[in-house]
Scaffold this motif. Structure first.
Motif, mmCIF file in Angstrom:
data_model
loop_
_atom_site.group_PDB
_atom_site.id
_atom_site.type_symbol
_atom_site.label_atom_id
_atom_site.label_comp_id
_atom_site.label_asym_id
_atom_site.label_seq_id
_atom_site.Cartn_x
_atom_site.Cartn_y
_atom_site.Cartn_z
ATOM 1 N N VAL A 219 0.854 -1.184 0.000
ATOM 2 C CA VAL A 219 0.000 0.000 0.000
ATOM 3 C C VAL A 219 0.889 1.232 0.000
ATOM 4 O O VAL A 219 1.856 1.311 0.768
ATOM 5 C CB VAL A 219 -0.931 0.024 1.241
ATOM 6 N N VAL A 220 0.576 2.193 -0.889
ATOM 7 C CA VAL A 220 1.320 3.446 -0.948
ATOM 8 C C VAL A 220 0.326 4.605 -0.876
ATOM 9 O O VAL A 220 -0.868 4.436 -1.108
ATOM 10 C CB VAL A 220 2.154 3.546 -2.240
ATOM 11 N N LYS A 221 0.829 5.764 -0.534
ATOM 12 C CA LYS A 221 -0.005 6.962 -0.522
ATOM 13 C C LYS A 221 0.095 7.663 -1.872
ATOM 14 O O LYS A 221 1.193 7.886 -2.382
ATOM 15 C CB LYS A 221 0.438 7.917 0.590
ATOM 16 N N ARG A 222 -1.042 8.016 -2.435
ATOM 17 C CA ARG A 222 -1.085 8.723 -3.699
ATOM 18 C C ARG A 222 -2.119 9.846 -3.615
ATOM 19 O O ARG A 222 -3.151 9.700 -2.944
ATOM 20 C CB ARG A 222 -1.444 7.782 -4.855
ATOM 21 N N PRO A 223 -1.876 10.981 -4.309
ATOM 22 C CA PRO A 223 -2.870 12.059 -4.322
ATOM 23 C C PRO A 223 -4.094 11.618 -5.120
ATOM 24 O O PRO A 223 -4.008 11.407 -6.337
ATOM 25 C CB PRO A 223 -2.130 13.215 -4.994
ATOM 26 N N MET A 224 -5.225 11.469 -4.425
ATOM 27 C CA MET A 224 -6.451 10.988 -5.054
ATOM 28 C C MET A 224 -7.394 12.165 -5.295
ATOM 29 O O MET A 224 -7.753 12.904 -4.368
ATOM 30 C CB MET A 224 -7.126 9.941 -4.173
ATOM 31 N N MET A 225 -7.801 12.321 -6.559
ATOM 32 C CA MET A 225 -8.769 13.353 -6.926
ATOM 33 C C MET A 225 -10.183 12.830 -6.673
ATOM 34 O O MET A 225 -10.414 11.620 -6.658
ATOM 35 C CB MET A 225 -8.603 13.732 -8.395
ATOM 36 N N HIS A 226 -11.119 13.747 -6.480
ATOM 37 C CA HIS A 226 -12.489 13.362 -6.149
ATOM 38 C C HIS A 226 -13.454 14.180 -6.988
ATOM 39 O O HIS A 226 -13.343 15.407 -7.099
ATOM 40 C CB HIS A 226 -12.744 13.603 -4.660
ATOM 41 N N LEU A 227 -14.413 13.492 -7.607
ATOM 42 C CA LEU A 227 -15.447 14.151 -8.403
ATOM 43 C C LEU A 227 -16.785 13.477 -8.129
ATOM 44 O O LEU A 227 -16.884 12.251 -8.093
ATOM 45 C CB LEU A 227 -15.120 14.041 -9.901
ATOM 46 N N LYS A 228 -17.811 14.284 -7.906
ATOM 47 C CA LYS A 228 -19.165 13.784 -7.663
ATOM 48 C C LYS A 228 -20.042 14.324 -8.786
ATOM 49 O O LYS A 228 -20.319 15.523 -8.865
ATOM 50 C CB LYS A 228 -19.657 14.273 -6.301
ATOM 51 N N HIS A 229 -20.472 13.423 -9.702
ATOM 52 C CA HIS A 229 -21.178 13.901 -10.890
ATOM 53 C C HIS A 229 -21.924 12.729 -11.550
ATOM 54 O O HIS A 229 -21.506 11.579 -11.416
ATOM 55 C CB HIS A 229 -20.180 14.504 -11.879
ATOM 56 N N PRO A 230 -22.999 13.008 -12.308
ATOM 57 C CA PRO A 230 -23.706 11.934 -13.019
ATOM 58 C C PRO A 230 -22.964 11.519 -14.285
ATOM 59 O O PRO A 230 -23.360 11.832 -15.407
ATOM 60 C CB PRO A 230 -25.071 12.563 -13.335
ATOM 61 N N LEU A 231 -21.855 10.807 -14.109
ATOM 62 C CA LEU A 231 -21.011 10.396 -15.226
ATOM 63 C C LEU A 231 -21.574 9.143 -15.905
ATOM 64 O O LEU A 231 -22.359 8.397 -15.320
ATOM 65 C CB LEU A 231 -19.599 10.090 -14.713
ATOM 66 N N TYR A 232 -21.121 8.900 -17.135
ATOM 67 C CA TYR A 232 -21.447 7.646 -17.806
ATOM 68 C C TYR A 232 -20.731 6.503 -17.088
ATOM 69 O O TYR A 232 -19.560 6.622 -16.719
ATOM 70 C CB TYR A 232 -21.010 7.699 -19.268
ATOM 71 N N TYR A 233 -21.428 5.374 -16.948
ATOM 72 C CA TYR A 233 -20.941 4.271 -16.103
ATOM 73 C C TYR A 233 -21.468 2.955 -16.655
ATOM 74 O O TYR A 233 -22.550 2.906 -17.257
ATOM 75 C CB TYR A 233 -21.432 4.496 -14.668
ATOM 76 N N TYR A 234 -20.670 1.881 -16.455
ATOM 77 C CA TYR A 234 -21.151 0.541 -16.829
ATOM 78 C C TYR A 234 -20.440 -0.488 -15.967
ATOM 79 O O TYR A 234 -19.223 -0.431 -15.777
ATOM 80 C CB TYR A 234 -20.879 0.260 -18.308
ATOM 81 N N ASP A 235 -21.200 -1.407 -15.438
ATOM 82 C CA ASP A 235 -20.679 -2.538 -14.667
ATOM 83 C C ASP A 235 -20.651 -3.736 -15.604
ATOM 84 O O ASP A 235 -21.687 -4.342 -15.893
ATOM 85 C CB ASP A 235 -21.568 -2.802 -13.449
ATOM 86 N N LYS A 242 -15.572 -2.522 -13.755
ATOM 87 C CA LYS A 242 -16.497 -1.396 -13.840
ATOM 88 C C LYS A 242 -15.831 -0.294 -14.659
ATOM 89 O O LYS A 242 -14.608 -0.163 -14.662
ATOM 90 C CB LYS A 242 -16.861 -0.892 -12.446
ATOM 91 N N MET A 243 -16.656 0.515 -15.332
ATOM 92 C CA MET A 243 -16.132 1.531 -16.235
ATOM 93 C C MET A 243 -16.813 2.856 -15.970
ATOM 94 O O MET A 243 -18.014 2.905 -15.716
ATOM 95 C CB MET A 243 -16.363 1.117 -17.697
ATOM 96 N N VAL A 244 -16.022 3.937 -16.029
ATOM 97 C CA VAL A 244 -16.573 5.276 -15.902
ATOM 98 C C VAL A 244 -15.939 6.148 -16.984
ATOM 99 O O VAL A 244 -14.788 5.921 -17.382
ATOM 100 C CB VAL A 244 -16.339 5.859 -14.493
ATOM 101 N N MET A 245 -16.696 7.117 -17.485
ATOM 102 C CA MET A 245 -16.235 7.962 -18.575
ATOM 103 C C MET A 245 -16.081 9.402 -18.106
ATOM 104 O O MET A 245 -16.962 9.958 -17.460
ATOM 105 C CB MET A 245 -17.244 7.908 -19.736
ATOM 106 N N LEU A 246 -14.936 10.002 -18.460
ATOM 107 C CA LEU A 246 -14.675 11.410 -18.180
ATOM 108 C C LEU A 246 -14.592 12.142 -19.514
ATOM 109 O O LEU A 246 -13.612 11.987 -20.249
ATOM 110 C CB LEU A 246 -13.368 11.570 -17.412
ATOM 111 N N PRO A 247 -15.594 12.943 -19.868
ATOM 112 C CA PRO A 247 -15.561 13.650 -21.151
ATOM 113 C C PRO A 247 -14.684 14.891 -21.088
ATOM 114 O O PRO A 247 -14.569 15.549 -20.059
ATOM 115 C CB PRO A 247 -17.024 14.034 -21.374
#
Length: 400
Positions: A219-235, A242-247
């Motif tokens: 386990v390592v520490k990494r800068p994690m970005m956070h976004l809360k939004h109705p993104l495109y998604y597919y399981d 699982k897949m998420v899309m960032l336009p």
């Protein structure tokens, strides 16, 4: 003596900035060039690169490699051409030529604010380019120049100047004089430079150091970005991911993050997508009625790839061994060197990705009903691709 050098250097630059607060429709109608089967060969190439690299953070620009392979194939014959066609998924060479010449033309008309894709052919002043190959270079919108390769320093400087101009100075020294063979007959190059902004940016204030699981015991520490939004998604249960899309703001540009369900599942996901079309899964992604809670690391790294080692592992061997008679008039040539250099930067504003490659030779959908927010925490090794509609510009893995 092998007389043609394939030098692949790919640099990618993508920056996301502040955009509107609603996602654009990324499930677009398939483009007229949608029969270019780029996703399976892209994943085959990435899978082999991942397996061969001691550092599992790798990135490749498949479109740069495939464009130059198809261009070279136009001047080759028999087994060399057949191997390229088999890797790229074509039964007839005219289909291959139409695909990659069409892509070169399509990108030549795109807004260079977002994307630059350019090809260049340098021919030794001792040789004359074959008429048929010259015609193909025009279809690929390639610049063609004569060059004295015996002056290795001047030849390298000319190539580097071209690369720097095309990438806004991001890649300014992709080759050195030692890469140039004084007896070289032809050099083929491709550069792709992508600079765009996220349609919906991450907030810098929300980026925090968090645990990233390199494997089950590390386990390592990494800068994690956070976004809360109705993104495109597919399981995708068949693929175990699982897949998420960032336009991005540019029309049709998007990054897709493919997160294996299992912490150590990345090799299996790469294996599956090297046999099954990635775009089949991407085109099943739908916007979520509620929000996706996305956590992903910001990162930046470079990859330099010896394609002489990778291409034979995906079935392309003869270009290095058999002479091709359709490139220059005076003699046959074969590939002496094939390289690619890539760079990517992904942060709160977006990504920077570019590539310089040289051969030195979806239906519209309705939103789902309101549901519970979906957590998507990319805190273990994952796959990512940068697409322009259904074309794979960049593909990579993030593992540490």
């Amino acid at each position: 003596m092998k007389d043609i050098l394939f030098y692949f250097v790919v640099i990618a630059y993508v920056t996301a900035g502040y955009g509107e607060n609603s996602a654009p429709d990324q499930c677009q109608a398939l483009s007229p060039l949608s029969q270019c089967p780029m996703d399976i060969p892209s994943m085959k190439l990435l899978k082999k690169l991942y397996e061969e690299s001691p550092d599992k953070n790798v990135i490749i620009s498949p479109i740069g490699v495939f464009t130059l392979l198809s261009l070279y194939a136009s001047g080759s014959e028999k087994q060399s051409r057949d191997e390229v066609m088999q890797l790229l998924g074509f039964n007839y060479f005219t289909q291959l030529l139409d695909c990659y010449s069409g892509l070169s033309e399509m990108f030549s008309f795109m807004n260079q604010k977002y994307i630059i894709l350019a090809n260049k052919v340098l021919v030794s002043d001792k040789y004359t380019i074959n008429d048929g190959f010259s015609y193909t270079t025009s279809l690929y919108k390639s610049e063609v120049d004569k060059k004295n390769f015996e002056n290795q320093t001047a030849a390298a400087e000319a190539i580097n100047k071209w690369s720097s101009e095309k990438t806004n100075g991001i890649i300014n020294e992709p080759v050195s004089a030692s890469d140039i063979d004084a007896d070289m007959a032809v050099a083929l190059f491709n550069v792709i430079f992508l600079k765009d902004k996220w349609h919906v940016p991450f907030s810098v204030a929300n980026t925090k150091d968090q645990d990233f699981y390199v494997d089950r015991s590390t386990v390592v520490k990494r800068p994690m970005m956070h976004l809360k939004h109705p993104l495109y998604y597919y399981d995708d249960k068949n693929m175990g991911a699982k897949m998420v899309m960032l336009p991005y703001k540019g029309t049709g540009f998007r990054m897709v993050i493919v997160l294996p369900n299992e912490m150590d599942g990345l090799p299996q996901v790469l294996e599956k997508f090297s046999e099954t079309r990635l775009m089949d899964s991407v085109n099943k992604m739908r916007p979520q009625g509620d929000k996706v809670y996305l956590y992903m690391p910001k990162f930046e790294f470079k990859t330099k790839i010896e394609l002489n080692d990778i291409l034979p592992k995906v079935g392309v061997t003869s270009i290095f061994e058999q002479g091709s008679s359709g490139v220059v008039k005076e003699r046959t040539v074969s590939v002496s060197k094939a390289l690619q250099q890539t760079f990517i930067k992904v942060d709160e504003e977006g990504s920077t990705a570019g590539a310089f490659t040289g051969f030195l030779f979806m239906p519209t959908s309705l939103e789902n009903p309101k549901s519970e927010p979906i957590p998507f925490k990319a805190h273990h090794p994952f796959l990512y691709v940068i697409l322009q509609n259904d074309f794979v510009l960049f593909a990579g893995t993030y593992t540490h």
